[in-house]
Design a protein around this motif. Structure first.
Motif, PDB file in Angstrom:
ATOM      1  N   GLU A 191       0.874  -1.166   0.000  1.00 54.86           N
ATOM      2  CA  GLU A 191       0.000   0.000   0.000  1.00 54.86           C
ATOM      3  C   GLU A 191       0.915   1.221   0.000  1.00 54.86           C
ATOM      4  N   GLY A 192       0.733   2.095  -0.948  1.00 56.37           N
ATOM      5  CA  GLY A 192       1.629   3.243  -1.051  1.00 56.37           C
ATOM      6  C   GLY A 192       3.051   2.746  -1.257  1.00 56.37           C
ATOM      7  N   ASP A 193       3.973   3.252  -0.463  1.00 58.91           N
ATOM      8  CA  ASP A 193       5.362   2.814  -0.602  1.00 58.91           C
ATOM      9  C   ASP A 193       5.700   1.672   0.342  1.00 58.91           C
ATOM     10  N   GLY A 194       4.788   1.354   1.245  1.00 61.67           N
ATOM     11  CA  GLY A 194       5.083   0.332   2.252  1.00 61.67           C
ATOM     12  C   GLY A 194       4.679  -1.060   1.807  1.00 61.67           C
ATOM     13  N   ALA A 195       5.346  -2.052   2.359  1.00 61.39           N
ATOM     14  CA  ALA A 195       4.990  -3.441   2.084  1.00 61.39           C
ATOM     15  C   ALA A 195       5.166  -4.256   3.354  1.00 61.39           C
ATOM     16  N   LYS A 196       4.173  -5.110   3.633  1.00 62.12           N
ATOM     17  CA  LYS A 196       4.242  -5.921   4.840  1.00 62.12           C
ATOM     18  C   LYS A 196       3.962  -7.373   4.494  1.00 62.12           C
ATOM     19  N   ALA A 197       4.534  -8.247   5.304  1.00 61.24           N
ATOM     20  CA  ALA A 197       4.239  -9.659   5.137  1.00 61.24           C
ATOM     21  C   ALA A 197       2.846  -9.929   5.709  1.00 61.24           C
ATOM     22  N   ILE A 198       2.202 -10.926   5.115  1.00 56.52           N
ATOM     23  CA  ILE A 198       0.846 -11.222   5.544  1.00 56.52           C
ATOM     24  C   ILE A 198       0.657 -12.731   5.539  1.00 56.52           C
ATOM     25  N   LYS A 199      -0.209 -13.232   6.422  1.00 55.68           N
ATOM     26  CA  LYS A 199      -0.320 -14.682   6.542  1.00 55.68           C
ATOM     27  C   LYS A 199      -1.741 -15.068   6.906  1.00 55.68           C
ATOM     28  N   ALA A 200      -2.225 -16.134   6.311  1.00 53.96           N
ATOM     29  CA  ALA A 200      -3.476 -16.754   6.754  1.00 53.96           C
ATOM     30  C   ALA A 200      -3.152 -18.227   6.950  1.00 53.96           C
ATOM     31  N   ASP A 201      -3.255 -18.672   8.185  1.00 56.44           N
ATOM     32  CA  ASP A 201      -2.814 -20.016   8.546  1.00 56.44           C
ATOM     33  C   ASP A 201      -3.984 -20.985   8.582  1.00 56.44           C
ATOM     34  N   PHE A 202      -3.864 -22.123   7.923  1.00 55.88           N
ATOM     35  CA  PHE A 202      -4.911 -23.140   8.077  1.00 55.88           C
ATOM     36  C   PHE A 202      -4.292 -24.530   8.190  1.00 55.88           C
ATOM     37  N   PRO A 203      -3.525 -24.771   9.247  1.00 55.83           N
ATOM     38  CA  PRO A 203      -2.859 -26.060   9.388  1.00 55.83           C
ATOM     39  C   PRO A 203      -3.847 -27.210   9.499  1.00 55.83           C
ATOM     40  N   GLU A 204      -5.078 -26.894   9.923  1.00 55.25           N
ATOM     41  CA  GLU A 204      -6.058 -27.964  10.145  1.00 55.25           C
ATOM     42  C   GLU A 204      -6.430 -28.683   8.863  1.00 55.25           C
ATOM     43  N   VAL A 205      -6.390 -27.963   7.749  1.00 58.73           N
ATOM     44  CA  VAL A 205      -6.797 -28.599   6.498  1.00 58.73           C
ATOM     45  C   VAL A 205      -5.931 -29.821   6.221  1.00 58.73           C
ATOM     46  N   ALA A 206      -4.623 -29.661   6.388  1.00 51.89           N
ATOM     47  CA  ALA A 206      -3.725 -30.789   6.149  1.00 51.89           C
ATOM     48  C   ALA A 206      -3.952 -31.882   7.199  1.00 51.89           C
ATOM     49  N   ILE A 207      -4.244 -31.469   8.432  1.00 53.84           N
ATOM     50  CA  ILE A 207      -4.478 -32.463   9.486  1.00 53.84           C
ATOM     51  C   ILE A 207      -5.722 -33.278   9.173  1.00 53.84           C
ATOM     52  N   ILE A 208      -6.774 -32.592   8.732  1.00 51.78           N
ATOM     53  CA  ILE A 208      -8.015 -33.302   8.403  1.00 51.78           C
ATOM     54  C   ILE A 208      -7.774 -34.252   7.233  1.00 51.78           C
ATOM     55  N   GLN A 209      -7.052 -33.776   6.238  1.00 54.03           N
ATOM     56  CA  GLN A 209      -6.770 -34.633   5.087  1.00 54.03           C
ATOM     57  C   GLN A 209      -6.041 -35.898   5.529  1.00 54.03           C
ATOM     58  N   GLN A 210      -5.041 -35.700   6.378  1.00 52.06           N
ATOM     59  CA  GLN A 210      -4.259 -36.836   6.851  1.00 52.06           C
ATOM     60  C   GLN A 210      -5.133 -37.817   7.627  1.00 52.06           C
ATOM     61  N   ARG A 211      -5.953 -37.270   8.506  1.00 54.86           N
ATOM     62  CA  ARG A 211      -6.783 -38.121   9.358  1.00 54.86           C
ATOM     63  C   ARG A 211      -7.761 -38.945   8.540  1.00 54.86           C
ATOM     64  N   HIS A 212      -8.396 -38.287   7.583  1.00 56.94           N
ATOM     65  CA  HIS A 212      -9.370 -39.021   6.781  1.00 56.94           C
ATOM     66  C   HIS A 212      -8.684 -40.039   5.882  1.00 56.94           C
ATOM     67  N   HIS A 213      -7.490 -39.683   5.444  1.00 54.98           N
ATOM     68  CA  HIS A 213      -6.739 -40.641   4.643  1.00 54.98           C
ATOM     69  C   HIS A 213      -6.453 -41.895   5.461  1.00 54.98           C
ATOM     70  N   ASP A 214      -6.012 -41.696   6.714  1.00 54.94           N
ATOM     71  CA  ASP A 214      -5.725 -42.844   7.586  1.00 54.94           C
ATOM     72  C   ASP A 214      -6.977 -43.679   7.809  1.00 54.94           C
ATOM     73  N   ARG A 215      -8.090 -42.995   8.030  1.00 56.13           N
ATOM     74  CA  ARG A 215      -9.339 -43.717   8.272  1.00 56.13           C
ATOM     75  C   ARG A 215      -9.735 -44.550   7.068  1.00 56.13           C
ATOM     76  N   ARG A 216      -9.584 -43.943   5.888  1.00 57.03           N
ATOM     77  CA  ARG A 216      -9.952 -44.700   4.684  1.00 57.03           C
ATOM     78  C   ARG A 216      -9.068 -45.924   4.534  1.00 57.03           C
ATOM     79  N   LYS A 217      -7.786 -45.748   4.800  1.00 54.49           N
ATOM     80  CA  LYS A 217      -6.854 -46.864   4.715  1.00 54.49           C
ATOM     81  C   LYS A 217      -7.313 -47.997   5.638  1.00 54.49           C
ATOM     82  N   ARG A 218      -7.682 -47.620   6.880  1.00 56.46           N
ATOM     83  CA  ARG A 218      -8.087 -48.629   7.855  1.00 56.46           C
ATOM     84  C   ARG A 218      -9.387 -49.309   7.427  1.00 56.46           C
ATOM     85  N   LEU A 219     -10.307 -48.504   6.916  1.00 55.89           N
ATOM     86  CA  LEU A 219     -11.584 -49.057   6.462  1.00 55.89           C
ATOM     87  C   LEU A 219     -11.357 -50.073   5.360  1.00 55.89           C
ATOM     88  N   GLN A 220     -10.469 -49.701   4.434  1.00 59.19           N
ATOM     89  CA  GLN A 220     -10.220 -50.603   3.307  1.00 59.19           C
ATOM     90  C   GLN A 220      -9.662 -51.922   3.793  1.00 59.19           C
TER      91      GLN A 220
END
Ligand SMILES: [Zn+2]
Length: 404
Positions: A191-220
């Motif tokens: 913005e203007g001459d300034g620049a800042k780092a910015i972050k939106a964190d969603f570590p849970e998405v990967a955790i959920i993916q991993q968990r469901h993957h494990d569950r599917r593996k076990r189900l199979q």
């Protein structure tokens, strides 16, 4: 024209006339799918020609607008089927199982103050559906700039499509460039001459993916002797995974868009199209792209609704290029990007700076400029973090069946 579907629940059960209508509608769709397959046609009008007469014999009083929209739906099912067949995907003959119907906007009436839908069933028979209207729903019902589109009726809820003319995109006063990663959006806000780092964190998405993957593996493994059940359970796991991830992605997108709207920012994203990783199968799954693609979809779609400009740029070399001297590095390992010229930066943020520079050099970000020298290394703005979500993921893996 932009369309947004809004879900409404009903105050009481669907009246039996409407339930019968849903069944008739499904029958009409499935009949015309069959007729369309035989005659090799997919357009609504062609289906109407071949299937209308016969269906009319059995359902002489069904409201004809509904019948036409059944042909429309059959047509789109057939088109998707044809696409799959042409691609060489083996698939069954399509059949609609779900009870649902779609009514075009001329085929129902919605009283926007009382929230009551008048749905014609057949000549001389209408039903009234009373919608549960919350504050969220009021926003849409009271906004007269929104016109009503189609109505989708399901056994327990309805979806009303609201339409509005595409809003003019604003001229950006700033830019928000985001590099999309497995667990976060990392970027730079200029913005203007300034620049800042910015972050939106969603570590849970990967955790959920991993968990469901494990569950599917076990189900199979557990249901290895019964493929039918294993398949069904796995599909259910997949649907749950999608719901939970979707919910988080929407939250992330909302916070990004709120920020962009307040600061009049253009959003710069990497173009994930054609992006394929040449990793091993295991790593590929872990880093599966769909949450990232989905996040982009949500951001783009919501931005269009709000008139926020979104720019997509080719991400090639973005994580390996130095934004100061433009030197490309061979390896991109490590969390830090370091260049011989002295520039150093978090790897993801560095990538977003390169995305921004590409957008600027192609003239896609209005008259904005970016000066890497003005980057404030000690500031990090957090747009989103899991603590902001209303519900959070419990820790540890739980049993196979259970928690949603
Ligand atoms: Zn350099």
């Amino acid at each position: 024209m932009r369309v947004k579907g809004v879900v409404f629940y009903l105050e009481s059960d669907l009246p039996s006339e409407a339930k019968f209508l849903l069944e008739d509608f499904r029958l009409a769709v499935n009949n015309s799918i069959r007729a369309g397959l035989q005659a090799r046609v997919t357009s609504r009008n062609a289906l109407c020609k071949i299937a209308y007469k016969e269906f009319r014999q059995y359902h002489p009083r069904m409201y004809s607008q509904h019948l036409v929209s059944a042909f429309e739906m059959a047509g789109s099912v057939l088109k998707n089927h044809r696409k799959r067949v042409r691609k060489g995907v083996t698939c069954r003959i399509p059949y609609v199982k779900r009870l649902m119907m779609k009514a075009e906007n001329q085929a129902y009436k919605l009283d926007r103050t009382s929230g009551i839908i008048d749905l014609p069933i057949m000549a001389g028979c209408h039903v009234k559906l009373r919608l549960v209207v919350s504050q969220y729903h009021r926003k849409y019902l009271d906004d007269m700039a929104l016109s009503l589109g189609s109505l989708t009726v399901l056994p327990d809820r309805v979806i009303v499509a609201f339409r509005k003319n595409a809003p003019q995109q604003f001229v950006p006063a700033s830019a928000l460039s985001l590099d999309t990663n497995e667990r976060s959006l990392d970027g730079v806000f200029v913005e203007g001459d300034g620049a800042k780092a910015i972050k939106a964190d969603f570590p849970e998405v990967a955790i959920i993916q991993q968990r469901h993957h494990d569950r599917r593996k076990r189900l199979q493994k557990k249901k290895a002797n019964d493929r039918r059940i294993s398949k069904r359970l796995c599909r259910r796991e997949g649907a749950r995974e999608h719901h939970r991830i979707d919910y988080r992605l929407h939250q992330v997108a909302n916070s990004v868009l709120k920020f962009a709207e307040e600061r009049r920012s253009a959003i710069v994203l990497e173009d994930l199209k054609g992006f394929k990783s040449k990793r091993s199968k295991e790593l590929n799954r872990r880093l599966s792209l769909w949450p990232r693609r989905k996040l982009h979809q949500i951001i783009e779609y919501k931005a269009q609704w709000k008139g926020i400009p979104v720019v997509k740029v080719d991400p090639r070399y973005s994580s390996r290029t130095c934004p100061i001297c433009r030197k490309i590095q061979y390896s991109r390992m490590g969390a830090k990007f370091k260049c011989v010229c002295g520039w150093h930066m978090d790897r993801h943020i560095n990538a977003s700076i390169n995305l921004l520079q590409t957008a600027i050099s192609k003239g896609m970000a209005g008259g904005l400029r970016f000066n890497p020298g003005a980057f404030q290394h000690d500031v990090m703005m957090i747009l989103y973090e899991p603590a902001m979500a209303a519900r959070s993921e419990p820790n540890g893996t739980s049993g196979i069946v259970g928690v949603t």
